[in-house]
Design a protein around this motif. Structure first.
Motif, PDB file in Angstrom:
ATOM      1  N   GLU A   1      -5.855   7.595  11.319  1.00  0.00           N
ATOM      2  CA  GLU A   1      -4.932   8.641  11.777  1.00  0.00           C
ATOM      3  C   GLU A   1      -4.202   8.195  13.038  1.00  0.00           C
ATOM      4  OE1 GLU A   1      -7.501  12.043  12.089  1.00  0.00           O
ATOM      5  OE2 GLU A   1      -7.363  12.469   9.938  1.00  0.00           O
ATOM      6  N   GLU A   2      -4.926   7.547  13.952  1.00  0.00           N
ATOM      7  CA  GLU A   2      -4.324   7.058  15.198  1.00  0.00           C
ATOM      8  C   GLU A   2      -3.289   5.964  14.924  1.00  0.00           C
ATOM      9  OE1 GLU A   2      -5.851   4.697  19.202  1.00  0.00           O
ATOM     10  OE2 GLU A   2      -7.334   5.726  17.961  1.00  0.00           O
ATOM     11  N   ILE A   3      -3.644   5.027  14.051  1.00  0.00           N
ATOM     12  CA  ILE A   3      -2.710   3.951  13.709  1.00  0.00           C
ATOM     13  C   ILE A   3      -1.497   4.515  12.978  1.00  0.00           C
ATOM     14  CG2 ILE A   3      -2.400   1.876  12.284  1.00  0.00           C
ATOM     15  CD1 ILE A   3      -5.317   1.118  13.020  1.00  0.00           C
ATOM     16  N   SER A   4      -1.720   5.454  12.072  1.00  0.00           N
ATOM     17  CA  SER A   4      -0.613   6.094  11.354  1.00  0.00           C
ATOM     18  C   SER A   4       0.366   6.726  12.334  1.00  0.00           C
ATOM     19  CB  SER A   4      -1.171   7.149  10.393  1.00  0.00           C
ATOM     20  OG  SER A   4      -0.132   7.914   9.828  1.00  0.00           O
TER      21      SER A   4
ATOM     22  N   LYS B   1      -9.826   8.430   4.796  1.00  0.00           N
ATOM     23  CA  LYS B   1      -9.153   8.187   6.073  1.00  0.00           C
ATOM     24  C   LYS B   1     -10.195   8.354   7.173  1.00  0.00           C
ATOM     25  CE  LYS B   1      -7.644  12.971   6.620  1.00  0.00           C
ATOM     26  NZ  LYS B   1      -6.531  13.863   6.899  1.00  0.00           N
ATOM     27  N   THR B   2      -9.843   7.871   8.359  1.00  0.00           N
ATOM     28  CA  THR B   2     -10.737   7.965   9.514  1.00  0.00           C
ATOM     29  C   THR B   2      -9.907   8.340  10.739  1.00  0.00           C
ATOM     30  OG1 THR B   2     -10.416   5.643  10.142  1.00  0.00           O
ATOM     31  CG2 THR B   2     -12.241   6.127   8.604  1.00  0.00           C
TER      32      THR B   2
ATOM     33  N   ASP C   1       0.831  -1.207   0.000  1.00  0.00           N
ATOM     34  CA  ASP C   1       0.000   0.000   0.000  1.00  0.00           C
ATOM     35  C   ASP C   1       0.863   1.253   0.000  1.00  0.00           C
ATOM     36  OD1 ASP C   1      -2.931  -0.131  -0.170  1.00  0.00           O
ATOM     37  OD2 ASP C   1      -2.737  -1.585   1.447  1.00  0.00           O
ATOM     38  N   GLY C   2       2.019   1.204   0.641  1.00  0.00           N
ATOM     39  CA  GLY C   2       2.949   2.332   0.583  1.00  0.00           C
ATOM     40  C   GLY C   2       3.471   2.559  -0.830  1.00  0.00           C
TER      41      GLY C   2
ATOM     42  N   PRO D   1      -2.272   8.436   7.050  1.00  0.00           N
ATOM     43  CA  PRO D   1      -3.618   7.936   7.353  1.00  0.00           C
ATOM     44  C   PRO D   1      -4.410   7.446   6.143  1.00  0.00           C
ATOM     45  CG  PRO D   1      -3.466  10.307   7.765  1.00  0.00           C
ATOM     46  CD  PRO D   1      -2.086   9.829   7.477  1.00  0.00           C
ATOM     47  N   VAL D   2      -4.151   7.982   4.951  1.00  0.00           N
ATOM     48  CA  VAL D   2      -4.855   7.500   3.757  1.00  0.00           C
ATOM     49  C   VAL D   2      -4.313   6.124   3.357  1.00  0.00           C
ATOM     50  CG1 VAL D   2      -5.338   7.959   1.305  1.00  0.00           C
ATOM     51  CG2 VAL D   2      -5.455   9.822   2.983  1.00  0.00           C
ATOM     52  N   ILE D   3      -2.998   5.972   3.367  1.00  0.00           N
ATOM     53  CA  ILE D   3      -2.382   4.666   3.081  1.00  0.00           C
ATOM     54  C   ILE D   3      -2.855   3.653   4.113  1.00  0.00           C
ATOM     55  CG2 ILE D   3      -0.191   3.386   3.111  1.00  0.00           C
ATOM     56  CD1 ILE D   3       1.088   5.920   1.834  1.00  0.00           C
ATOM     57  N   VAL D   4      -2.849   4.038   5.382  1.00  0.00           N
ATOM     58  CA  VAL D   4      -3.254   3.119   6.453  1.00  0.00           C
ATOM     59  C   VAL D   4      -4.715   2.707   6.274  1.00  0.00           C
ATOM     60  CG1 VAL D   4      -3.685   2.944   8.945  1.00  0.00           C
ATOM     61  CG2 VAL D   4      -1.486   3.787   8.112  1.00  0.00           C
ATOM     62  N   TYR D   5      -5.582   3.649   5.885  1.00  0.00           N
ATOM     63  CA  TYR D   5      -6.986   3.260   5.730  1.00  0.00           C
ATOM     64  C   TYR D   5      -7.164   2.284   4.568  1.00  0.00           C
ATOM     65  CZ  TYR D   5     -11.995   3.271   6.073  1.00  0.00           C
ATOM     66  OH  TYR D   5     -13.292   2.861   6.246  1.00  0.00           O
ATOM     67  N   ALA D   6      -6.481   2.518   3.454  1.00  0.00           N
ATOM     68  CA  ALA D   6      -6.551   1.578   2.325  1.00  0.00           C
ATOM     69  C   ALA D   6      -6.066   0.199   2.769  1.00  0.00           C
ATOM     70  CB  ALA D   6      -5.718   2.092   1.153  1.00  0.00           C
ATOM     71  N   TRP D   7      -5.017   0.174   3.579  1.00  0.00           N
ATOM     72  CA  TRP D   7      -4.483  -1.083   4.111  1.00  0.00           C
ATOM     73  C   TRP D   7      -5.481  -1.737   5.060  1.00  0.00           C
ATOM     74  CZ3 TRP D   7      -2.297  -1.337   9.319  1.00  0.00           C
ATOM     75  CH2 TRP D   7      -1.690  -2.569   9.609  1.00  0.00           C
ATOM     76  N   MET D   8      -6.128  -0.956   5.886  1.00  0.00           N
ATOM     77  CA  MET D   8      -7.141  -1.495   6.802  1.00  0.00           C
ATOM     78  C   MET D   8      -8.277  -2.146   6.009  1.00  0.00           C
ATOM     79  SD  MET D   8      -7.208   1.675   9.520  1.00  0.00           S
ATOM     80  CE  MET D   8      -8.659   1.128  10.424  1.00  0.00           C
ATOM     81  N   GLN D   9      -8.661  -1.539   4.902  1.00  0.00           N
ATOM     82  CA  GLN D   9      -9.695  -2.119   4.041  1.00  0.00           C
ATOM     83  C   GLN D   9      -9.189  -3.423   3.414  1.00  0.00           C
ATOM     84  OE1 GLN D   9      -9.963   1.448   1.597  1.00  0.00           O
ATOM     85  NE2 GLN D   9     -12.140   1.579   2.082  1.00  0.00           N
TER      86      GLN D   9
END
Length: 192
Positions: free
Chosen positions: A144-147, A139-140, A39-40, A160-168
């Motif tokens: 943001e917290e996980i990032s 993002k959520t 995702d990065g 946070p956008v990369i992390v949200y795509a990864w969470m999905q």
């Protein structure tokens, strides 16, 4: 043909990924790390580009084994920069090597990557009830917290956008939209 989320329509590779992988809860630490690295690399590009290059990425990064990637040096960076099978971005390649080291530092400190992430997410998939693709956020507050937590541990390319795509992608969040055959029957808008 089953109805899918709109982003997965039109390309067989995206459709297969959507049907078999996207949104499926992943609990294996190494697999979670690999998907975060991909995702990065995807930042600024389409996910289809990454899917088409995924096998080459796996070969170039030695199966995304953090212990192996953490040992990469400048010669490896130069080798990767000329590999046409992957995204040839020095900053993303160096971030992946550094992220392997951050992953191993977490492990050495007794912090399991999967447990860390899933605990932050409440231990179970967050099932959203989006009606359409336009409702899904980029993002959520949780991403943001996980990032922030990942950056604090030395990770890069984990905004946070990369992390949200990864969470999905890893099923931490289930964002299959209304009408998608993979949407859980019990989605209740548990969005955070």
């Amino acid at each position: 043909m089953p109805k899918r989320c709109p982003w997965a329509e039109g390309d067989p590779l995206l459709g297969a990924y959507h049907d078999a992988e996207w949104g499926v809860p992943e609990r294996d630490s190494r697999a979670l790390w690999e998907k975060l690295m991909l995702d990065g690399f995807q930042a600024g590009l389409s996910w289809l580009t990454i899917l088409r290059k995924r096998d080459a990425f796996r070969e170039a990064f030695e199966g995304f084994e953090p212990k192996r990637v953490a040992r990469f040096g400048e010669a490896d960076v130069e080798r990767l920069l000329v590999n046409p099978g992957i995204i040839r971005s020095r900053s993303k390649i160096e971030a992946t090597i550094g992220n392997a080291r951050a992953y191993l530092d977490m492990k050495a400190a007794g912090e399991d990557f999967s447990t860390f992430i899933w605990t932050m997410a409440g231990g179970a998939p967050i099932r959203n009830a989006w009606q359409g693709a336009g409702d899904v956020p980029a993002k959520t507050p949780l991403s943001e917290e996980i990032s922030k937590a990942l950056k604090k541990r030395g990770f890069k390319f984990v905004g946070p956008v990369i992390v949200y795509a990864w969470m999905q992608a890893t099923g931490i969040v289930d964002d299959h939209v209304a009408g998608c055959f993979r949407r859980p029957k019990s989605a209740r808008g548990a969005s955070r």
